[in-house]
Design a protein around this motif. Sequence first.
Motif, PDB file in Angstrom:
ATOM      1  N   LYS A 161       0.777   6.468  -6.809  1.00 44.82           N
ATOM      2  CA  LYS A 161      -0.392   7.318  -7.001  1.00 44.82           C
ATOM      3  C   LYS A 161      -0.006   8.792  -7.028  1.00 44.82           C
ATOM      4  CE  LYS A 161      -4.766   8.524  -4.755  1.00 44.82           C
ATOM      5  NZ  LYS A 161      -5.664   8.230  -3.602  1.00 44.82           N
ATOM      6  N   LYS A 162       0.863   9.195  -6.096  1.00 46.64           N
ATOM      7  CA  LYS A 162       1.295  10.592  -6.072  1.00 46.64           C
ATOM      8  C   LYS A 162       2.099  10.945  -7.324  1.00 46.64           C
ATOM      9  CE  LYS A 162       1.422  10.971  -1.020  1.00 46.64           C
ATOM     10  NZ  LYS A 162       2.276  11.198   0.171  1.00 46.64           N
TER      11      LYS A 162
ATOM     12  N   SER B 280      -3.695  -1.774 -10.284  1.00 51.23           N
ATOM     13  CA  SER B 280      -2.961  -0.610  -9.809  1.00 51.23           C
ATOM     14  C   SER B 280      -1.593  -0.530 -10.466  1.00 51.23           C
ATOM     15  CB  SER B 280      -2.792  -0.660  -8.281  1.00 51.23           C
ATOM     16  OG  SER B 280      -4.038  -0.517  -7.636  1.00 51.23           O
ATOM     17  N   ASP B 281      -1.359  -1.422 -11.431  1.00 50.81           N
ATOM     18  CA  ASP B 281      -0.065  -1.437 -12.117  1.00 50.81           C
ATOM     19  C   ASP B 281       0.075  -0.199 -13.009  1.00 50.81           C
ATOM     20  OD1 ASP B 281       2.304  -3.467 -12.843  1.00 50.81           O
ATOM     21  OD2 ASP B 281       1.698  -2.379 -14.639  1.00 50.81           O
TER      22      ASP B 281
ATOM     23  N   LEU C  91       0.824  -1.203   0.000  1.00 51.70           N
ATOM     24  CA  LEU C  91       0.000   0.000   0.000  1.00 51.70           C
ATOM     25  C   LEU C  91       0.860   1.256   0.000  1.00 51.70           C
ATOM     26  CD1 LEU C  91      -2.805  -1.039   2.533  1.00 51.70           C
ATOM     27  CD2 LEU C  91      -2.914  -0.994   0.034  1.00 51.70           C
ATOM     28  N   ALA C  92       1.987   1.224   0.697  1.00 50.19           N
ATOM     29  CA  ALA C  92       2.880   2.387   0.695  1.00 50.19           C
ATOM     30  C   ALA C  92       3.444   2.638  -0.705  1.00 50.19           C
ATOM     31  CB  ALA C  92       4.004   2.172   1.699  1.00 50.19           C
TER      32      ALA C  92
ATOM     33  N   ASP D 296     -12.888  -1.164  -2.206  1.00 49.19           N
ATOM     34  CA  ASP D 296     -11.685  -1.328  -3.027  1.00 49.19           C
ATOM     35  C   ASP D 296     -11.455  -0.073  -3.864  1.00 49.19           C
ATOM     36  OD1 ASP D 296     -11.334  -3.962  -2.116  1.00 49.19           O
ATOM     37  OD2 ASP D 296     -12.826  -4.679  -3.546  1.00 49.19           O
ATOM     38  N   ASN D 297     -10.187   0.308  -3.943  1.00 43.33           N
ATOM     39  CA  ASN D 297      -9.877   1.555  -4.645  1.00 43.33           C
ATOM     40  C   ASN D 297      -8.532   1.445  -5.363  1.00 43.33           C
ATOM     41  OD1 ASN D 297     -10.157   4.183  -5.521  1.00 43.33           O
ATOM     42  ND2 ASN D 297      -9.306   5.081  -3.662  1.00 43.33           N
ATOM     43  N   PRO D 298      -8.447   0.621  -6.422  1.00 40.72           N
ATOM     44  CA  PRO D 298      -7.202   0.529  -7.184  1.00 40.72           C
ATOM     45  C   PRO D 298      -6.942   1.828  -7.948  1.00 40.72           C
ATOM     46  CG  PRO D 298      -8.927  -0.681  -8.300  1.00 40.72           C
ATOM     47  CD  PRO D 298      -9.495  -0.251  -6.978  1.00 40.72           C
ATOM     48  N   LEU D 299      -5.716   1.985  -8.446  1.00 45.99           N
ATOM     49  CA  LEU D 299      -5.358   3.207  -9.167  1.00 45.99           C
ATOM     50  C   LEU D 299      -6.156   3.352 -10.457  1.00 45.99           C
ATOM     51  CD1 LEU D 299      -1.485   3.357  -8.702  1.00 45.99           C
ATOM     52  CD2 LEU D 299      -3.293   4.368  -7.313  1.00 45.99           C
ATOM     53  N   LEU D 300      -6.665   2.237 -10.974  1.00 43.41           N
ATOM     54  CA  LEU D 300      -7.484   2.319 -12.184  1.00 43.41           C
ATOM     55  C   LEU D 300      -8.717   3.193 -11.964  1.00 43.41           C
ATOM     56  CD1 LEU D 300      -8.044   1.363 -15.077  1.00 43.41           C
ATOM     57  CD2 LEU D 300      -9.224  -0.624 -14.115  1.00 43.41           C
TER      58      LEU D 300
END
Length: 414
Positions: free
Chosen positions: A121-122, A220-221, A114-115, A244-248
């Motif tokens: 994400k940032k 999230s890739d 997650l980190a 659930d909150n993937p980067l997608l």
Amino acid sequence: MAVNTSADAPLPVGEISRLIGSWIDRLGAVWVEGQITQLSRRPGAGVVFLTLRDPSHDISVSVTCYRQVFDAVADVVGEGARVVVHAKPEWYAPRGQLSLRAVEIRPVGVGELLARLEQLKKSLAAEGLFAPARKKPLPFLPQLIGLVCGRASAAERDVLENARHRWPAVRFEVRNVAVQGVHAVTQVVQAVKELDGLDDVDVIIVARGGGSVEDLLPFSDEQVVRAVAACRTPVVSAIGHEPDNPLLDHVADLRASTPTDAAKKVVPDVGEELERVRMLRGRARRCAQAFLEREERGLAHALARPAIQDPHRMIDERADHVSSLVDRSRRTVGHLLDRADSELTHTHARVVALSPAATLKRGYAVLQRADGHVVRDPAEVTAAETLRARVAEGEFTVRVDDVPDAGTTGTTEN
């Protein structure tokens, strides 16, 4: 170091393998992160064989370790797990095979994953990939929907059944892919790009059911995120459940909490639309009826006015007033004309009385010199000068015989 060889002086395979091995032996131990794709633990064997793969690229490497090294993490590590391995590269000369000899295996914890995702994400957000200005609107009624999901999965069934229940005529272009594991990223990216290249596809749904953080990692890739960001077709993310909150979810043009929610947001409900049309038609009918009634009341009010009921009444009243004004104007003009005629008569009489012609009729004459100058004084003429005498009935010329002195009267002759 370089080896001097030629077609006439080649090196044997064994020598080449030995040289490669000596070069690899110079490499020190490294820390490597990857995903376990194959795991072989033969009963009684002292060595464990596994394959470590890069989740974002189609690259893998063989890893071997002593049984006691793997037994230390055997309870928490299996196929599909992400691990960090401390190993030294080795070259197996008889087979010409490169592998890593692991001396320590550490599972990658959820907190660490997650980190890393938060850091990614940032980084992607700083590039503007998640900016709201990049979001594309979804079509009101898509004719063809691209669907990326697992084969025979609940997510596929939920999207297809709910969409067709809401709008039976909707069509789908389905791409079944691996939604977890080592091949998920590559297949999802390929499917998204393929559907985006089809001109008939109006919107793309990427759907998957719920799962653990590790199961949802492919969505999230970075490769998947960038592939979706590059799409010209609107993309809907329907991964997992509401928490659930993937980067997608951040890069997609619309986030749906579940695959069922995606079908509801992408496809309108035919019953609801028919009801909306019915309501709008009723509203339009009421508006038109109210407009007609309002205009009818206005027309009735206008027809009730006296000017409309008896239009000649106003004309008759105005006609009497006009006749009165005409008579008054005639009398006024007559008085003015009479007064002007009287004044003209008096003025004419005065003009006649004062006119030189009247004086001439009484026997007087006007003498003028040749230049038209009227003679008023005998001193103004000379002897033998011809003058013109004007009388009431005409004129004639006279000649001056003599010019008398001042105070005496001279004579003229015709």
